[in-house]
Scaffold this active site. Structure first.
Site, mmCIF file in Angstrom:
data_model
loop_
_atom_site.group_PDB
_atom_site.id
_atom_site.type_symbol
_atom_site.label_atom_id
_atom_site.label_comp_id
_atom_site.label_asym_id
_atom_site.label_seq_id
_atom_site.Cartn_x
_atom_site.Cartn_y
_atom_site.Cartn_z
ATOM 1 N N SER A 40 26.206 8.413 28.970
ATOM 2 C CA SER A 40 25.537 9.696 28.691
ATOM 3 C C SER A 40 26.080 10.299 27.401
ATOM 4 O O SER A 40 27.246 10.063 27.035
ATOM 5 C CB SER A 40 25.769 10.684 29.845
ATOM 6 O OG SER A 40 25.279 11.975 29.513
ATOM 7 N N TYR A 76 31.687 15.388 34.841
ATOM 8 C CA TYR A 76 30.690 14.346 34.583
ATOM 9 C C TYR A 76 30.929 13.719 33.212
ATOM 10 O O TYR A 76 30.918 12.492 33.059
ATOM 11 C CB TYR A 76 29.297 14.970 34.648
ATOM 12 C CG TYR A 76 28.155 14.036 34.365
ATOM 13 C CD1 TYR A 76 27.755 13.097 35.300
ATOM 14 C CD2 TYR A 76 27.455 14.116 33.161
ATOM 15 C CE1 TYR A 76 26.679 12.242 35.043
ATOM 16 C CE2 TYR A 76 26.386 13.275 32.901
ATOM 17 C CZ TYR A 76 26.000 12.347 33.839
ATOM 18 O OH TYR A 76 24.945 11.508 33.586
#
Length: 247
Positions: free
Chosen positions: A140, A153
């Site tokens: 990501s 995250y």
């Protein structure tokens, strides 16, 4: 590019399902791994209708580390060979809960970081044994710099991206490709609560980029492409300034 044998971990994610539909249309043979067996069965039935040569599946809870080797081994035995593997599982942790509950934070890090690294290492060893193939992993843009809104995250994805970078360098010239996929904002069930804007992409758009990146055996791909420039700017902001702004 037809008749490829494709393995997908986290096959029930919206991005993975969109990529699987592209591979099915090519007549590929597919192997799906995910925790939700009923959902996997439904996706497999759809992929057969869409043209896949064959679709196989198996259960896998990615946090059950003891089950990894059996699940991947069974996939390999069933397919005979794997030309490309996509690791696509993930969750979007509640950052505030991560800060209040250490066990929850560690579990979410395991799902998005440790389990991904464990599966990537296992799959690459199999690819090395057969002498060819490509591993693609969804990381990501969140891993490029920690932000207050999602740094648990982001830190898991940063670990994944760094691991893949080292893996790619180690495997250079050995016939095995490693592709790091860095999506930005994607409109999926996981982000249903977010307000969408012009920077958001559809799972189908990201899936097309993933399949193209695997075909071309790219190293690092930002999806959509403009995230490469956005993150280059964000990475350049001095820490003394960055800590004062909201992103």
């Amino acid at each position: 590019m037809s008749e490829q044998h494709i393995l997908v971990v986290g096959a029930t994610s919206a991005i993975a399902e969109a990529a699987l539909r592209l591979w099915a249309a090519r007549g590929c043979t597919l192997y799906l791994l995910a925790r939700d067996e009923a959902r996997v069965d439904a996706i497999a039935a759809d992929l057969r209708v869409r043209g896949a040569s064959a679709v196989h599946s198996g259960p896998l809870d990615v946090t059950d580390f003891a089950a990894h080797e059996h699940a991947i081994g069974l996939a390999w035995t069933t397919l005979g060979r794997v030309d490309a593997a996509l690791v696509a599982h993930g969750t979007l942790p509640d950052q505030a809960r991560c800060e209040a509950d250490g066990n929850y934070a560690l579990h979410e890090f395991a799902v998005n970081g440790t389990a991904t690294i464990a599966l990537a290492g296992l799959i690459v060893r199999k690819l090395e044994e057969q002498g060819h193939g490509t591993l693609a992993v969804i990381s990501s843009v969140a891993g490029d710099r920690g932000r207050a809104s999602n740094y648990l995250y982001g830190s898991a994805k940063a670990a994944v991206s760094t691991y893949l970078s080292g893996l790619r360098q180690r495997l250079h010239g050995r016939g095995v490709g490693v592709v790091t996929i860095k999506p930005g904002f994607v409109d999926t069930p996981m982000t249903a609560a977010f307000t969408k804007g012009p920077l958001w992409a559809s799972p189908e758009h990201v899936a097309r980029g993933i399949v193209r990146a695997i075909d071309r055996r790219r190293a690092v791909v930002y999806l959509p492409w403009f995230w490469r420039g956005i993150m280059a700017v964000i990475r350049c902001v001095p820490e003394s300034v960055f800590q004062r702004i909201k992103l």
